[in-house]
Design a protein around this motif. Structure first.
Motif, PDB file in Angstrom:
ATOM      1  N   ASN A 320       0.871  -1.172   0.000  1.00 41.19           N
ATOM      2  CA  ASN A 320       0.000   0.000   0.000  1.00 41.19           C
ATOM      3  C   ASN A 320       0.909   1.223   0.000  1.00 41.19           C
ATOM      4  O   ASN A 320       2.122   1.106   0.152  1.00 41.19           O
ATOM      5  CB  ASN A 320      -0.914   0.000   1.229  1.00 41.19           C
ATOM      6  N   PHE A 321       0.327   2.397  -0.188  1.00 36.55           N
ATOM      7  CA  PHE A 321       1.144   3.602  -0.184  1.00 36.55           C
ATOM      8  C   PHE A 321       1.819   3.750   1.177  1.00 36.55           C
ATOM      9  O   PHE A 321       1.155   3.802   2.223  1.00 36.55           O
ATOM     10  CB  PHE A 321       0.287   4.835  -0.490  1.00 36.55           C
ATOM     11  N   GLY A 322       3.131   3.764   1.159  1.00 32.42           N
ATOM     12  CA  GLY A 322       3.877   3.915   2.395  1.00 32.42           C
ATOM     13  C   GLY A 322       4.033   2.646   3.198  1.00 32.42           C
ATOM     14  O   GLY A 322       4.677   2.644   4.242  1.00 32.42           O
ATOM     15  N   VAL A 323       3.446   1.547   2.749  1.00 30.77           N
ATOM     16  CA  VAL A 323       3.547   0.254   3.454  1.00 30.77           C
ATOM     17  C   VAL A 323       4.494  -0.644   2.667  1.00 30.77           C
ATOM     18  O   VAL A 323       4.110  -1.242   1.667  1.00 30.77           O
ATOM     19  CB  VAL A 323       2.176  -0.428   3.612  1.00 30.77           C
ATOM     20  N   GLU A 324       5.705  -0.727   3.128  1.00 29.45           N
ATOM     21  CA  GLU A 324       6.738  -1.446   2.384  1.00 29.45           C
ATOM     22  C   GLU A 324       6.657  -2.949   2.623  1.00 29.45           C
ATOM     23  O   GLU A 324       6.321  -3.414   3.706  1.00 29.45           O
ATOM     24  CB  GLU A 324       8.117  -0.928   2.804  1.00 29.45           C
ATOM     25  N   ASN A 325       6.954  -3.689   1.572  1.00 27.45           N
ATOM     26  CA  ASN A 325       7.071  -5.136   1.655  1.00 27.45           C
ATOM     27  C   ASN A 325       8.541  -5.475   1.478  1.00 27.45           C
ATOM     28  O   ASN A 325       9.067  -5.428   0.369  1.00 27.45           O
ATOM     29  CB  ASN A 325       6.220  -5.814   0.577  1.00 27.45           C
ATOM     30  N   LYS A 326       9.225  -5.799   2.550  1.00 29.10           N
ATOM     31  CA  LYS A 326      10.672  -5.999   2.506  1.00 29.10           C
ATOM     32  C   LYS A 326      11.065  -7.202   1.663  1.00 29.10           C
ATOM     33  O   LYS A 326      12.158  -7.250   1.089  1.00 29.10           O
ATOM     34  CB  LYS A 326      11.208  -6.145   3.931  1.00 29.10           C
ATOM     35  N   GLN A 327      10.167  -8.199   1.583  1.00 30.50           N
ATOM     36  CA  GLN A 327      10.481  -9.388   0.791  1.00 30.50           C
ATOM     37  C   GLN A 327      10.251  -9.155  -0.698  1.00 30.50           C
ATOM     38  O   GLN A 327      10.758  -9.897  -1.535  1.00 30.50           O
ATOM     39  CB  GLN A 327       9.624 -10.566   1.256  1.00 30.50           C
ATOM     40  N   GLY A 328       9.480  -8.126  -1.016  1.00 26.52           N
ATOM     41  CA  GLY A 328       9.193  -7.840  -2.415  1.00 26.52           C
ATOM     42  C   GLY A 328       7.997  -8.632  -2.913  1.00 26.52           C
ATOM     43  O   GLY A 328       7.771  -9.769  -2.487  1.00 26.52           O
ATOM     44  N   ASN A 329       7.209  -8.035  -3.794  1.00 27.21           N
ATOM     45  CA  ASN A 329       6.043  -8.711  -4.359  1.00 27.21           C
ATOM     46  C   ASN A 329       6.450  -9.537  -5.565  1.00 27.21           C
ATOM     47  O   ASN A 329       7.120  -9.045  -6.469  1.00 27.21           O
ATOM     48  CB  ASN A 329       4.986  -7.684  -4.780  1.00 27.21           C
ATOM     49  N   ASP A 330       6.042 -10.780  -5.576  1.00 29.25           N
ATOM     50  CA  ASP A 330       6.339 -11.653  -6.708  1.00 29.25           C
ATOM     51  C   ASP A 330       5.416 -11.313  -7.870  1.00 29.25           C
ATOM     52  O   ASP A 330       4.539 -10.450  -7.784  1.00 29.25           O
ATOM     53  CB  ASP A 330       6.140 -13.113  -6.310  1.00 29.25           C
ATOM     54  N   LEU A 331       5.605 -12.050  -8.959  1.00 31.64           N
ATOM     55  CA  LEU A 331       4.683 -11.956 -10.084  1.00 31.64           C
ATOM     56  C   LEU A 331       3.311 -12.459  -9.633  1.00 31.64           C
ATOM     57  O   LEU A 331       3.162 -13.021  -8.550  1.00 31.64           O
ATOM     58  CB  LEU A 331       5.189 -12.816 -11.249  1.00 31.64           C
ATOM     59  N   LEU A 332       2.334 -12.274 -10.471  1.00 26.62           N
ATOM     60  CA  LEU A 332       0.994 -12.784 -10.172  1.00 26.62           C
ATOM     61  C   LEU A 332       1.107 -14.278  -9.842  1.00 26.62           C
ATOM     62  O   LEU A 332       1.713 -15.041 -10.603  1.00 26.62           O
ATOM     63  CB  LEU A 332       0.096 -12.565 -11.395  1.00 26.62           C
ATOM     64  N   SER A 333       0.557 -14.687  -8.727  1.00 28.66           N
ATOM     65  CA  SER A 333       0.712 -16.079  -8.273  1.00 28.66           C
ATOM     66  C   SER A 333       0.003 -17.066  -9.195  1.00 28.66           C
ATOM     67  O   SER A 333      -0.892 -16.700  -9.965  1.00 28.66           O
ATOM     68  CB  SER A 333       0.151 -16.233  -6.862  1.00 28.66           C
TER      69      SER A 333
END
Length: 424
Positions: A320-333
């Motif tokens: 989300n805006f300002g909500v970081e995902n440290k692992q990173g988002n993968d491609l569409l599952s």
């Protein structure tokens, strides 16, 4: 316990002792033609031909559990029932007359229905099992099960395809805009489908394609979504909002969406509407022709690769805006892609098959589902327990439809499996 649909079934197939057929007034009755099922308002069967006491009558047949249902259903005085030549009931408890006050010939079926047929029907209809025919299911022939599975699957695809055709009519046969909206709805999955559709309608595809920069697409889509109208500390959100302020005026975008219309609670972060909007935007941005994307592919593996799109850099690292995902988002599952193949691609192919009046796309839709893995839910597990061999998405989609549209509503007499068991 007898239901009207069972009496319809009995009359249509003449499963009663026709030699003893008489009206409640003692007149002999011979059925020459039972008539055809009427799907519209009016009597249950039309174009029937019956012989009552040596005189042939052509007209309609109306069926009720009790004769008094004629009055309860307010048929008296209704012109749609003026040509009823035979009233078929299980119990006769009321004298039904036509508009001129003359008694309508009435046949009471109680005691005339073949006992075995009635017993098997009652055994199924009284079952407490969610799948009413569970106890008798081992007796069903494989050919019957497969025929019903395919019929249920096609029904499911056609029903979903009809929803796409509604978009097509609304968009005046603009296939690209319609597929764009259909895809947006698919990316919303169950929780945000309607909001995604509203977003696609608020920002038409032609507006997006006036720009080549994906960031401007995100400004338009996130701005119109209402997701920027909150206090964001994100510099990226600020950039998009500033860009949207200009583009909103330029294209006279009038979106009614607000932050409160989007579901975040109870949704996995990877399925947040922010992530799905970014993925949808990236997929549309990458493909010049959405229609060709879903109709022009050699095999499902090729299409699956096309759907594995990578969202923009910001959304690779944020939920989300300002909500970081440290692992990173993968491609569409894989599961998300399967969902799109089932609920977006296959119904679209069926709708196009019907539009062109050709079977190629219908076969393509079937092949897509056959290539997908088995779904795991309580419905499929119920069929597993009955010994149904489930091998692919083709099977699971057909079985879900069979359960939801037939078993759940005790529509056994509209199901090939139920009919075979009752007849046998």
């Amino acid at each position: 316990m007898i239901k009207e649909d069972f009496l319809h079934f009995v009359w249509q197939h003449q499963y009663f002792n026709s030699k003893a057929l008489r009206t409640t007034a003692g007149e002999s009755v011979a059925v020459i033609k039972p008539g055809v099922v009427n799907q519209l308002a009016g009597p249950d069967f039309k174009e029937a031909l019956v012989d009552v006491n040596g005189i042939q009558w052509a007209g309609s047949v109306e069926i009720h559990i009790k004769s008094s249902d004629w009055k309860a259903h307010k048929h008296q005085g209704d012109p749609n029932y003026s040509n009823v030549v035979l009233h078929l009931v299980y119990f006769n408890d009321y004298q039904v007359c036509d508009n001129e006050g003359k008694p309508i010939p009435t046949v009471e079926l109680k005691g005339l229905i073949k006992p075995g047929l009635l017993n098997r029907y009652q055994q199924i209809i009284k079952s407490n099992n969610p799948i009413a025919c569970a106890e008798l299911f081992p007796k069903v022939r494989s050919v019957t099960k497969l025929a019903m599975l395919e019929a249920a699957l096609i029904q499911r695809l056609q029903r979903k395809g009809a929803l796409f055709k509604e978009l097509l009519v609304r968009n005046k046969q603009d296939w690209e805009q319609s597929v764009y909206e259909w895809l947006a709805q698919g990316f919303g999955f169950k929780t945000n489908a309607q909001s995604m559709l509203a977003l696609a309608q608020a920002v038409p595809l032609r507006v997006l394609r006036k720009h080549s920069d994906l960031k401007q697409w995100e400004a338009l889509l996130f701005g119109a979504s209402g997701l920027l109208n909150t206090r964001h500390t994100s510099s990226y959100a600020y950039e998009l909002k500033r860009e949207y302020t200009f583009l909103e005026r330029k294209y006279a975008i009038n979106s009614q969406l607000s932050f409160n219309q989007w579901h975040f609670s109870g949704v996995r972060p990877t399925n947040f509407p922010t992530v799905r909007i970014a993925q949808w935007a990236a997929l549309v941005h990458k493909n010049h022709s959405l229609f060709s994307l879903f109709t022009d592919f050699s095999n499902t593996r090729e299409l699956q690769k096309r759907l594995q799109v990578q969202q923009s850099t910001y959304w690779q690292q944020h939920f989300n805006f300002g909500v970081e995902n440290k692992q990173g988002n993968d491609l569409l599952s894989k599961s998300a892609i399967s969902n799109l193949m089932i609920n977006t691609v296959a119904p679209l192919l069926v709708a196009y098959s019907e539009y062109k009046d050709e079977t190629d796309m219908l076969e393509q839709a079937m092949n897509v589902l056959m290539s997908l893995p088995v779904e795991n839910n309580h419905i499929i597990r119920s069929w597993y327990e009955l010994g149904w061999n489930v091998n692919s998405g083709f099977d699971t989609q057909g079985l879900i439809e069979l359960y939801n549209e037939y078993c759940k509503h005790n529509n056994c007499l509209k199901c090939k499996i139920g009919v075979e068991l009752i007849r046998s």
